[in-house]
Design a protein around this motif. Sequence first.
Motif, short mmCIF file in Angstrom:
data_model
loop_
_atom_site.label_atom_id
_atom_site.label_comp_id
_atom_site.label_asym_id
_atom_site.label_seq_id
_atom_site.Cartn_x
_atom_site.Cartn_y
_atom_site.Cartn_z
N THR A 312 0.82 -1.23 0.00
CA THR A 312 0.00 0.00 0.00
C THR A 312 0.84 1.26 0.00
OG1 THR A 312 -1.73 -1.16 1.22
CG2 THR A 312 -1.81 1.23 1.23
N THR A 315 2.94 1.82 -3.12
CA THR A 315 2.13 2.15 -4.30
C THR A 315 1.66 3.59 -4.25
OG1 THR A 315 1.34 -0.12 -4.30
CG2 THR A 315 0.18 1.42 -5.71
N ILE A 316 1.21 4.03 -3.07
CA ILE A 316 0.74 5.41 -2.96
C ILE A 316 1.89 6.37 -3.27
CG2 ILE A 316 -0.23 7.14 -1.41
CD1 ILE A 316 -1.58 4.95 0.12
N THR A 319 2.54 6.43 -6.97
CA THR A 319 1.51 7.18 -7.69
C THR A 319 1.77 8.67 -7.53
OG1 THR A 319 -0.02 5.43 -7.04
CG2 THR A 319 -0.97 7.40 -8.00
#
Lengths: 398, 335
Positions: A312, A315-316, A319
């Motif tokens: 998580t 990935t954040i 991004t």
Amino acid sequence: MCNVGDDNFDDLENSKYMPAKEKISPFSKCNKCREATPIVVLRSKDKYCKECFLSGTVHKFKALLGKHKLIRPNDRVLVVHRCGHAGTALLHFIRTGLDLGTHKKLRFEPVVLFVEDHSHLSLKERQELLKRVEHEINYFKFTMHLTSLSHLIRKGVNSEVLKNCAEILDLDDDSKSIIDNFVTKQTNTTNKTDFLNIARHKFMVDIAKELNCKFIFTPEISSDVASQLLTDVSLGRGSHIALNTGFCDFRDDTVKILRPLRLFDMKELGFYNHLNSLNPVTYRIVIDNPYKSIQHLMRKFVNDLQVNYPATVTTILKTGDKLALGSNKIRTCDLCNAPFEEESADLNSAESTQFSHWVSTQAHNSSLTSQERYIQTIEAFNNLTCDTYCFRCRQLMK
Amino acid sequence: MPPCSTKCGKNAILKRPKTGDVLCKECFFEAFENEIHFTITRAKLFKPNSKVAIAASGGKDSTVLAYVLKLLNQKYDYKLDLTLLSIDEGITGYRDDSLETVKQNRDDYEMPLKIMSYKDLYGWTMDEIVAEIGRKNNCTFCGVFRRQALDRGAVLLKVDYLATGHNADDIAETVLMNILRGDLARLSRCSAIITDSGDGIPRVKPLKYTYEKEIVMYAYFRKLVYFSTECVFAPNAYRGHARVLLKDLEKIDPSVIMNIIQSGESLKINESANMPTLRKCTRCGYVSSQEVCKACVLLEGLNKGLPKLGIGKSSKVKKFIQEKNCKTDCLCNNK
């Protein structure tokens, strides 16, 4: 399924059996040097021995600084110190980096700043905390400046607010009420926290200018950055994600804010401190209700989701790295100093919300047909954009 | 209850979550409808004299969408030709009941109805698919198949636009979910009000700025008939995390939903980031970012007894397709 070569069980295995947990056997070796016995496991699968872990962590720190090539030798850097593993590790990274005899040594001039901001503790506890922080910074032999948030609010940023040692920093007894009065115009905890963060940011930049520093280091780690990103999206600051969560916050012309620890997680830094026999200063915290504000909720959400989905936070972050500031931004917000777009030609959420509010409060003229009422509404509706504040700050300053 | 914010004299019956204003029933209807009219005209969603298919599931969003579009079409003379398009995924106890509701809508709103079924299009119902793949990842199959089914239905009906009932909560949830999954391509598209699916029939979301709570209130006070049960296969979806987060955020401050949409609209992707390009599927000709579109991959997986083919890494899919395509006298390195 019954033919030779058709046994494609790769994907079915995952659904039929529980994932096999790798057993830590006494014969396993460090992932990197493949010789020594590992002492720490990161990300549930990478094993490292003491030397490889320490050198890897230090390398990660230096690589991030070096990749962006922003700091030149002899630049002054304001290092913001906070209590906890991240702050302590940052000081250690810098001190060992400066003391290195090789060509890889860090070549800038750090100045440490500590802003006392713990008004939930008693005055005596705060004074003790300040002494312990002073002791810690002195251990690393850095030039330091100490101040208190309530002082900054009351007197603004100037040379007399910044002290060199804890004894002469006279803490305000009523710090809590000073801070509460400062944010009293904001209606809920989320807005109060947001407003206070913007103020802290401003103070930091002003102090850096006062002390002639071109850069600021803040000790935010990966989970802080991830929850900050989601918080920004939830508050309508999506266009500022690159500034608030990227490596470099360049909204000010003279001072740039850098986040050198943004790729580290708490386990890495905690272990690093432990192996270097460092004990960060700790203090009593208030257990907050996570539903009190959006900032708290996001922090809880990211930490909880990370448990079951370990990718998580990364990935954040990834991004966020791929998001840029828009190109056609002209104005700078008066409050948060970030660039924002002027009125856009396309319909957007801000305009729609304004229209909703307009339509809900228009005086009802029952003598007209509803079509006529609509025409009247639309003619009177000006997309009343405020030119001086960005979308979110407009909500704060209303 | 305090008086209505429009000072029309009547007592308010609800507080709008979107702005916090209190409104009486009639003013609420008017405000709700005017906002959708504003969205349609300001964003120039439809050209006059077009044919529009309304994606109808029998749920509250599509029922309210059909009702309001018909109302505004008459009131403001959009000159649109409206028709209902529904998809039968073959989920017993859920879809067969909601289809009855859609048929009721067809009769109540006097609109023609076309039903496309997964069984006819793909040869599989959702019940059969779930029996094959288990309870995880079913939303992937259903969503991919439904999107294509709607596109095919729209082409069959020869419409100019396809209107879906996506509301503000859906869009905010999607923005959050795409950030969590790192899906940049979808993140850049999901908050657009008109999306072109590449084959010429754009999809529009007239309810984009309408709160789910307000849709429920509108349907309730207008006494509209709709089907309100959650899909039986839904509980295990990843989207659930984003949904719970959004509901919690809304409790703290309802304006969060509009804030997230605003953030989503203002996101810009770095030029250096790798974005997929659009091309056509080599099997069925539909628009796709990969060589073989997802629907074809999923279908092939189901038909070959490899149901997990479309789930997970698409690199393994490519490898599988490549191996299949190699004949014995092929010169490539696949053995």
